[in-house]
Scaffold this active site. Structure first.
Site, short mmCIF file in Angstrom:
data_model
loop_
_atom_site.label_atom_id
_atom_site.label_comp_id
_atom_site.label_asym_id
_atom_site.label_seq_id
_atom_site.Cartn_x
_atom_site.Cartn_y
_atom_site.Cartn_z
N TYR A 179 9.96 -15.23 29.19
CA TYR A 179 10.78 -14.96 30.38
C TYR A 179 10.59 -13.50 30.81
CZ TYR A 179 14.95 -14.76 33.36
OH TYR A 179 15.80 -14.59 34.41
N ASN A 181 12.23 -10.82 30.99
CA ASN A 181 12.72 -9.65 30.23
C ASN A 181 12.38 -9.72 28.74
OD1 ASN A 181 14.45 -11.64 29.37
ND2 ASN A 181 16.29 -10.37 29.46
N LYS A 182 11.48 -10.62 28.36
CA LYS A 182 11.18 -10.78 26.94
C LYS A 182 10.13 -9.77 26.47
CE LYS A 182 13.94 -14.14 25.71
NZ LYS A 182 14.65 -14.51 26.91
N CYS A 183 9.87 -9.79 25.16
CA CYS A 183 8.96 -8.80 24.54
C CYS A 183 7.60 -8.79 25.21
CB CYS A 183 8.81 -9.10 23.06
SG CYS A 183 10.36 -8.98 22.13
#
Length: 379
Positions: A179, A181-183
């Site tokens: 997604y 905002n993920k790593c």
């Protein structure tokens, strides 16, 4: 006054060039770029197979579908996670059975799992909260004793290590999120990893309508238009456009991780010795991905916590709360009769928690401004 977003993705020129190449190629959906991404990701986490999908929710759903869940079946997980973890169990009219979290790591309390197992239990789904691995040896031992598969919700991971082993290579399957905002990100996307040949083949069939052949095999000149539907499937495939972003992101995953660890180290140095602030413990045998950095206030709960968030946001700092415990949502309260205090560690953590910005581009001076603002507003 500086403005600090909660998260900001890092997209380099090489990644943009990769996406442009796909756009010019004439093939935009699932194809050779997805295969390249899958191969690279499997190698990165040490898994035999990686199956790309369009979200971690899709990955979790496919894991549940592989169990042939029936109404009344049960799957054990934590209430302290995003609702998707429980939602995919509900898809089959099965029941998510919640086990409270540990206070130190905020992960599922492995010591309480076995008491939750019944004759209806079909699987265990631990969630690696904030990117710190759960106690997998204990969980796998319990699962083996009771003949249960373990599917990890690794939405906060890329990478993380449990006793030196990368998350993604330990259990029956692990579900990753890409997604925004993920790593690492593909905008929207996910990945399923497993060492099980049969399971990987099933995931590939289920992710695209249960078809016996992917689109690239049916539409290219060397392919065949013929196909069969061999299972009830879903529309969960990832596009080559998204995979091109993923390849570029994966190449930088370790650098992103080092940057997040730098941010967390600074937070710990500036906030770690304050009486009113409690931080997640990173266990010695774990290496967290630090997807997010939540802190808990000992003396600021409920409305006081919310007022503090408003003050912080008013000074240009975006924050969040991870998570609202699932058992407190209206749907789950009305269906199962849950009360907020049924899982006291989860509920108490939620009442006192805020999540601070963590991303590679966040400079030390930004972290110092955030910490200074928090300490000023706590007075």
């Amino acid at each position: 006054m500086p403005t600090i977003p909660f998260f900001k993705p890092v997209i380099d020129e090489d990644t943009i060039a990769r996406v442009s190449e796909v756009l010019r190629s004439g093939w935009l959906t699932t194809g050779s770029v997805c295969e390249e991404f899958e191969t690279a990701f499997a190698k990165y986490v040490g898994a035999k197979h990686a199956v790309s999908v369009n979200s971690a929710t899709a990955a979790l759903h496919l894991c549940m579908a592989s169990l042939n869940l029936k109404p009344g079946d049960e799957v054990i997980t934590t209430p302290y996670t995003f609702v998707a973890t429980a939602e995919v169990i509900e898809y089959f009219n099965a029941k998510p059975v919640f086990v409270d979290i540990r206070e130190d790591t905020m992960n599922i309390d492995e010591g309480k799992i076995e008491k939750a197992i019944t004759s209806k239990t079909r699987a265990i789904v631990p969630v690696h909260f904030a990117g710190q691995p759960c106690e997998m040896d204990e969980i796998l031992a319990i699962a083996k004793k009771h003949g249960l598969p373990v599917f990890e919700d690794a939405a906060h991971v890329t990478p993380a290590y449990y006793k030196g082993r990368p998350i993604g290579s330990i259990s029956n399957g692990a579900c990753f999120s890409f997604y925004a905002n993920k790593c690492i990100t593909t905008g929207e996307g996910g990945m399923l990893t497993t060492d099980d040949d049969e399971l990987a083949a099933k995931f590939r069939i289920l992710r695209l309508h249960g078809l016996s052949r992917d689109a690239i095999d049916r539409y290219q000149s060397k392919g065949s238009w013929q196909y069969d539907v061999i299972a009830q499937g879903y529309k969960y495939n990832l596009t080559d456009i998204a995979a091109a972003i993923g390849i570029g992101q994966l190449a930088q995953a370790d650098r992103f991780w080092e940057e997040r660890k730098r941010v967390v180290k600074t937070y710990r140095e500036l906030l770690g010795n304050k009486d009113d602030i409690q931080m997640i413990e990173e266990l010695e045998h774990n290496q967290s991905s630090w997807h997010i950095f939540p802190i808990r206030f000992k003396n600021h709960a409920d409305q006081k916590r919310d007022e503090l968030i408003q003050k912080i946001n008013a000074k240009g700092i975006s924050t969040s709360v991870h998570f609202i415990p699932i058992h407190t949502f209206t749907y789950y309260r009305e269906k199962y009769g849950y009360k907020p205090g049924d899982f006291p560690n989860a509920y108490n953590a939620f009442r006192r928690l805020i999540t601070l910005p963590v991303y590679p581009g966040l400079k030390d001076e930004g972290v110092e401004y955030i910490c200074g603002t928090i300490l000023e507003d706590l007075q």
